[in-house]
Design an enzyme around this catalytic site. Structure first.
Site, PDB file in Angstrom:
ATOM      1  N   SER A  92      60.986  46.248   7.913  1.00  0.00           N
ATOM      2  CA  SER A  92      60.404  47.445   7.297  1.00  0.00           C
ATOM      3  C   SER A  92      61.480  48.246   6.589  1.00  0.00           C
ATOM      4  O   SER A  92      62.648  48.251   7.015  1.00  0.00           O
ATOM      5  CB  SER A  92      59.792  48.296   8.413  1.00  0.00           C
ATOM      6  OG  SER A  92      59.465  49.574   7.956  1.00  0.00           O
ATOM      7  N   TYR A 129      60.231  52.820  17.078  1.00  0.00           N
ATOM      8  CA  TYR A 129      59.639  51.707  16.324  1.00  0.00           C
ATOM      9  C   TYR A 129      60.653  51.160  15.320  1.00  0.00           C
ATOM     10  O   TYR A 129      60.908  49.945  15.251  1.00  0.00           O
ATOM     11  CB  TYR A 129      58.359  52.154  15.595  1.00  0.00           C
ATOM     12  CG  TYR A 129      57.960  51.192  14.506  1.00  0.00           C
ATOM     13  CD1 TYR A 129      57.435  49.937  14.831  1.00  0.00           C
ATOM     14  CD2 TYR A 129      58.163  51.491  13.155  1.00  0.00           C
ATOM     15  CE1 TYR A 129      57.112  49.024  13.830  1.00  0.00           C
ATOM     16  CE2 TYR A 129      57.834  50.589  12.161  1.00  0.00           C
ATOM     17  CZ  TYR A 129      57.316  49.357  12.503  1.00  0.00           C
ATOM     18  OH  TYR A 129      57.012  48.445  11.522  1.00  0.00           O
ATOM     19  N   LYS A 161      62.992  47.339  14.780  1.00  0.00           N
ATOM     20  CA  LYS A 161      63.208  46.496  13.590  1.00  0.00           C
ATOM     21  C   LYS A 161      64.706  46.281  13.349  1.00  0.00           C
ATOM     22  O   LYS A 161      65.147  45.172  13.017  1.00  0.00           O
ATOM     23  CB  LYS A 161      62.550  47.129  12.356  1.00  0.00           C
ATOM     24  CG  LYS A 161      61.021  47.231  12.435  1.00  0.00           C
ATOM     25  CD  LYS A 161      60.358  45.866  12.510  1.00  0.00           C
ATOM     26  CE  LYS A 161      58.855  45.939  12.563  1.00  0.00           C
ATOM     27  NZ  LYS A 161      58.205  44.672  12.888  1.00  0.00           N
TER      28      LYS A 161
HETATM   29  P1  NAD Z   1      48.782  45.124  12.911  1.00  0.00           P
HETATM   30  O1  NAD Z   1      48.870  45.955  14.149  1.00  0.00           O
HETATM   31  O2  NAD Z   1      47.534  45.165  12.136  1.00  0.00           O
HETATM   32  O3  NAD Z   1      49.104  43.588  13.272  1.00  0.00           O
HETATM   33  C1  NAD Z   1      49.966  43.220  14.313  1.00  0.00           C
HETATM   34  C2  NAD Z   1      49.227  42.216  15.188  1.00  0.00           C
HETATM   35  O4  NAD Z   1      50.096  41.815  16.250  1.00  0.00           O
HETATM   36  C3  NAD Z   1      47.974  42.800  15.829  1.00  0.00           C
HETATM   37  O5  NAD Z   1      46.870  41.949  15.557  1.00  0.00           O
HETATM   38  C4  NAD Z   1      48.295  42.842  17.318  1.00  0.00           C
HETATM   39  O6  NAD Z   1      47.145  42.620  18.115  1.00  0.00           O
HETATM   40  C5  NAD Z   1      49.336  41.749  17.444  1.00  0.00           C
HETATM   41  N1  NAD Z   1      50.278  41.908  18.547  1.00  0.00           N
HETATM   42  C6  NAD Z   1      51.045  42.987  18.849  1.00  0.00           C
HETATM   43  N2  NAD Z   1      51.797  42.737  19.938  1.00  0.00           N
HETATM   44  C7  NAD Z   1      51.527  41.463  20.321  1.00  0.00           C
HETATM   45  C8  NAD Z   1      51.985  40.633  21.376  1.00  0.00           C
HETATM   46  N3  NAD Z   1      52.872  41.069  22.285  1.00  0.00           N
HETATM   47  N4  NAD Z   1      51.496  39.376  21.448  1.00  0.00           N
HETATM   48  C9  NAD Z   1      50.586  38.916  20.563  1.00  0.00           C
HETATM   49  N5  NAD Z   1      50.103  39.668  19.546  1.00  0.00           N
HETATM   50  C10 NAD Z   1      50.573  40.928  19.442  1.00  0.00           C
HETATM   51  O7  NAD Z   1      50.035  45.514  12.003  1.00  0.00           O
HETATM   52  P2  NAD Z   1      50.352  45.112  10.495  1.00  0.00           P
HETATM   53  O8  NAD Z   1      50.242  46.331   9.676  1.00  0.00           O
HETATM   54  O9  NAD Z   1      49.620  43.905  10.118  1.00  0.00           O
HETATM   55  O10 NAD Z   1      51.904  44.800  10.647  1.00  0.00           O
HETATM   56  C11 NAD Z   1      52.378  43.477  10.860  1.00  0.00           C
HETATM   57  C12 NAD Z   1      53.885  43.523  11.018  1.00  0.00           C
HETATM   58  O11 NAD Z   1      54.454  44.131   9.861  1.00  0.00           O
HETATM   59  C13 NAD Z   1      54.359  44.344  12.212  1.00  0.00           C
HETATM   60  O12 NAD Z   1      55.472  43.706  12.770  1.00  0.00           O
HETATM   61  C14 NAD Z   1      54.769  45.665  11.584  1.00  0.00           C
HETATM   62  O13 NAD Z   1      55.747  46.335  12.327  1.00  0.00           O
HETATM   63  C15 NAD Z   1      55.301  45.191  10.236  1.00  0.00           C
HETATM   64  N6  NAD Z   1      55.260  46.244   9.211  1.00  0.00           N
HETATM   65  C16 NAD Z   1      54.071  46.880   8.949  1.00  0.00           C
HETATM   66  C17 NAD Z   1      54.040  47.897   7.999  1.00  0.00           C
HETATM   67  C18 NAD Z   1      52.769  48.656   7.719  1.00  0.00           C
HETATM   68  O14 NAD Z   1      52.842  49.772   7.199  1.00  0.00           O
HETATM   69  N7  NAD Z   1      51.599  48.128   8.025  1.00  0.00           N
HETATM   70  C19 NAD Z   1      55.202  48.226   7.298  1.00  0.00           C
HETATM   71  C20 NAD Z   1      56.379  47.539   7.579  1.00  0.00           C
HETATM   72  C21 NAD Z   1      56.398  46.535   8.545  1.00  0.00           C
HETATM   73  C1  WQD Z   2      53.122  58.292   3.371  1.00  0.00           C
HETATM   74  C2  WQD Z   2      53.262  59.679   2.761  1.00  0.00           C
HETATM   75  C3  WQD Z   2      53.465  61.412   4.412  1.00  0.00           C
HETATM   76  C4  WQD Z   2      49.435  60.937   6.070  1.00  0.00           C
HETATM   77  C5  WQD Z   2      55.006  54.604   7.755  1.00  0.00           C
HETATM   78  C6  WQD Z   2      56.063  54.211   8.755  1.00  0.00           C
HETATM   79  C7  WQD Z   2      56.919  53.116   8.199  1.00  0.00           C
HETATM   80  C8  WQD Z   2      56.059  51.936   7.707  1.00  0.00           C
HETATM   81  C9  WQD Z   2      54.927  52.372   6.833  1.00  0.00           C
HETATM   82  C10 WQD Z   2      55.915  50.282   9.395  1.00  0.00           C
HETATM   83  C11 WQD Z   2      54.298  60.556   3.471  1.00  0.00           C
HETATM   84  C12 WQD Z   2      52.186  61.581   3.617  1.00  0.00           C
HETATM   85  C13 WQD Z   2      50.588  60.800   5.322  1.00  0.00           C
HETATM   86  C14 WQD Z   2      48.658  62.111   5.931  1.00  0.00           C
HETATM   87  C15 WQD Z   2      50.222  62.912   4.281  1.00  0.00           C
HETATM   88  N1  WQD Z   2      55.440  51.261   8.805  1.00  0.00           N
HETATM   89  N2  WQD Z   2      50.976  61.768   4.442  1.00  0.00           N
HETATM   90  N3  WQD Z   2      49.078  63.048   5.027  1.00  0.00           N
HETATM   91  O1  WQD Z   2      55.485  57.566   6.804  1.00  0.00           O
HETATM   92  O2  WQD Z   2      55.996  56.443   4.584  1.00  0.00           O
HETATM   93  O3  WQD Z   2      55.642  55.060   6.565  1.00  0.00           O
HETATM   94  O4  WQD Z   2      54.198  53.456   7.446  1.00  0.00           O
HETATM   95  O5  WQD Z   2      57.028  49.799   9.304  1.00  0.00           O
HETATM   96  O6  WQD Z   2      57.790  52.737   9.208  1.00  0.00           O
HETATM   97  O7  WQD Z   2      56.864  55.367   9.038  1.00  0.00           O
HETATM   98  O8  WQD Z   2      53.708  56.193   5.596  1.00  0.00           O
HETATM   99  O9  WQD Z   2      51.340  56.460   5.074  1.00  0.00           O
HETATM  100  O10 WQD Z   2      52.300  57.668   7.067  1.00  0.00           O
HETATM  101  O11 WQD Z   2      52.918  58.409   4.777  1.00  0.00           O
HETATM  102  O12 WQD Z   2      50.551  63.806   3.504  1.00  0.00           O
HETATM  103  O13 WQD Z   2      47.623  62.310   6.603  1.00  0.00           O
HETATM  104  O14 WQD Z   2      52.013  60.369   2.933  1.00  0.00           O
HETATM  105  O15 WQD Z   2      54.032  62.666   4.693  1.00  0.00           O
HETATM  106  O16 WQD Z   2      54.908  61.345   2.498  1.00  0.00           O
HETATM  107  P1  WQD Z   2      55.289  56.436   5.888  1.00  0.00           P
HETATM  108  P2  WQD Z   2      52.480  57.149   5.677  1.00  0.00           P
END
Ligand code: NAD
Ligand code: WQD
Length: 339
Positions: A125, A150, A154
């Site tokens: 991330s 969190y 990573k």
């Molecule tokens: P998500 O929660 O929708 O998907 C993650 C999946 O992993 C879920 O289906 C959950 O049930 C499963 N899971 C969690 N722990 C587990 C375990 N111990 N064993 C088996 N399954 C397990 O999340 P997502 O948005 O699809 O994110 C996927 C990956 O990408 C994650 O590692 C997340 O940290 C990373 N990521 C997400 C974002 C985002 O904003 N969505 C941004 C950057 C990185």
């Molecule tokens: C985006 C912008 C908020 C909600 C998060 C995690 C990051 C990554 C992606 C996993 C910001 C603003 C939000 C609301 C708002 N996840 N906001 N009102 O914080 O950039 O990233 O998700 O790795 O680790 O921190 O994403 O969608 O929460 O916010 O004004 O109700 O929207 O302040 O500027 P963020 P977000």
């Protein structure tokens, strides 16, 4: 040959499963459904017309992981999504986050090693960059100042993967640092389905658009950005899913360990997104300006040049498609994945 997708029932994993099946890969999905629902597996089959094996298994349950590799000797690579991802929850429950994400990944890597599978694409991330010194962010920027447990998971997993590679050069590791994934499959059959009141911007906006929440709370309008609201690099989940295909194909040939920013390179403010949503859907999003959310930064967007030059990947969809497809998913599934 087949690809194991951990967390393949989740938001990004399910979209990635579709892209791999469409590209002709055999896949195996594992998930414990702690943040997803079984019905998504039917949607993947419905979209692709293809079948795959599924295991309800947990990264923390080594025997359940071993069983997958034991029964599927054709698995030769892993796309590793499974993990917990809610920033606020990670502050409240750090032990659960470190255990699930870090111990879970160590278990997975041990298991892979036992079965001679040494190719992994990992979901990292942009959070690993913390509050960046400059934007757009390059992969060479400083890593390690994550602002919450969190994000630290990573950072730690990136370090663990690097050390595993250093110890055994047969490993092939691709670390993808996602920016802000939004959007949904264009069919409206798959999308993001958070539990309770969404923490992230786009799921919150779609709930306001659907009349399920009264208005958006904009967290701060006094940042040093073009309109004072936070700027982020939003990326369509289907573009992100396709980046995994390119990353796997690349690392299988090139070997080694490498890191890629997966974003569009464009920074949009919260108010830009409100306007784009209106342009794409005709729906006006009511909002109110609230104080800043603790831990937020002003601006975070990628320099995605490396992914384009090395992987041959770049985002195809813009903010219009991201808003259109998010809204399409919400309106076709007002209660998410409930049957
Ligand atoms: P998500 O929660 O929708 O998907 C993650 C999946 O992993 C879920 O289906 C959950 O049930 C499963 N899971 C969690 N722990 C587990 C375990 N111990 N064993 C088996 N399954 C397990 O999340 P997502 O948005 O699809 O994110 C996927 C990956 O990408 C994650 O590692 C997340 O940290 C990373 N990521 C997400 C974002 C985002 O904003 N969505 C941004 C950057 C990185
Ligand atoms: C985006 C912008 C908020 C909600 C998060 C995690 C990051 C990554 C992606 C996993 C910001 C603003 C939000 C609301 C708002 N996840 N906001 N009102 O914080 O950039 O990233 O998700 O790795 O680790 O921190 O994403 O969608 O929460 O916010 O004004 O109700 O929207 O302040 O500027 P963020 P977000």
């Amino acid at each position: 040959m087949s690809v194991l997708i951990t967390g393949g029932a989740g938001f990004i994993g399910s979209h990635t499963a579709v892209e791999f099946l469409n590209a002709g890969y055999d896949i195996v999905i594992m998930d414990n459904f702690c943040n997803s629902k079984p019905v998504v597996l039917d949607r993947i089959k419905q979209i692709t017309g293809k079948d795959f094996k599924f295991y309800k298994a947990d990264l923390l349950d080594v025997a359940s992981m071993d069983k997958i590799f034991e029964e599927n000797p054709d698995i030769d690579s892993v796309i590793h999504f499974a993990g917990l991802k809610a920033v606020g929850e990670s502050v409240a429950k750090p032990r659960e986050y470190y255990n699930n994400n870090v111990t879970g990944t160590l278990n997975l890597c041990d298991c892979m090693n036992r079965y001679g599978v040494k190719t992994i694409v990992f979901s990292s991330s942009a959070t690993v960059y913390g509050d960046p010194d400059e934007v757009p962010i390059k992969e060479t920027a400083k890593v390690g100042n994550a602002t919450n447990p969190y994000g630290e998971t990573k950072v730690m997993i990136e370090r663990i993967l690097k050390d595993i590679y250093i110890s055994d050069k047969e490993w092939k590791v691709s670390v993808l640092r996602y920016f802000n994934p939004i959007g949904a499959h264009a069919s409206g059959l798959m999308g993001e389905d958070p539990n309770g009141i969404p923490n992230n911007l786009m799921p919150y906006i779609t709930k306001v658009a659907a009349g399920k929440l009264p208005m958006l709370h904009v967290f701060g309008n006094d940042y040093d950005t073009h309109d004072g609201t936070g700027v982020r690099d939003y990326i369509h989940v289907v573009d992100l899913a396709r980046a995994h295909l390119k990353a796997l194909q690349y690392i299988e040939k090139a070997g080694g360990i490498d890191y890629f920013n997966i974003g569009t390179g464009n920074g949009y403010s919260v108010l830009d997104i409100v306007k784009a949503y209106n342009d794409a859907t005709g729906i006006e999003i009511k909002y109110v300006i609230d104080p800043r959310r603790p831990g937020d930064i002003a601006a975070c967007y990628a320099d995605p040049t490396k992914a384009r030059e090395v992987l041959g990947w770049q985002a195809e969809f813009g903010i219009f498609e991201m808003c259109r497809d998010s809204n399409n998913w919400q309106s076709k599934n007002p209660n998410g994945y409930t049957e």
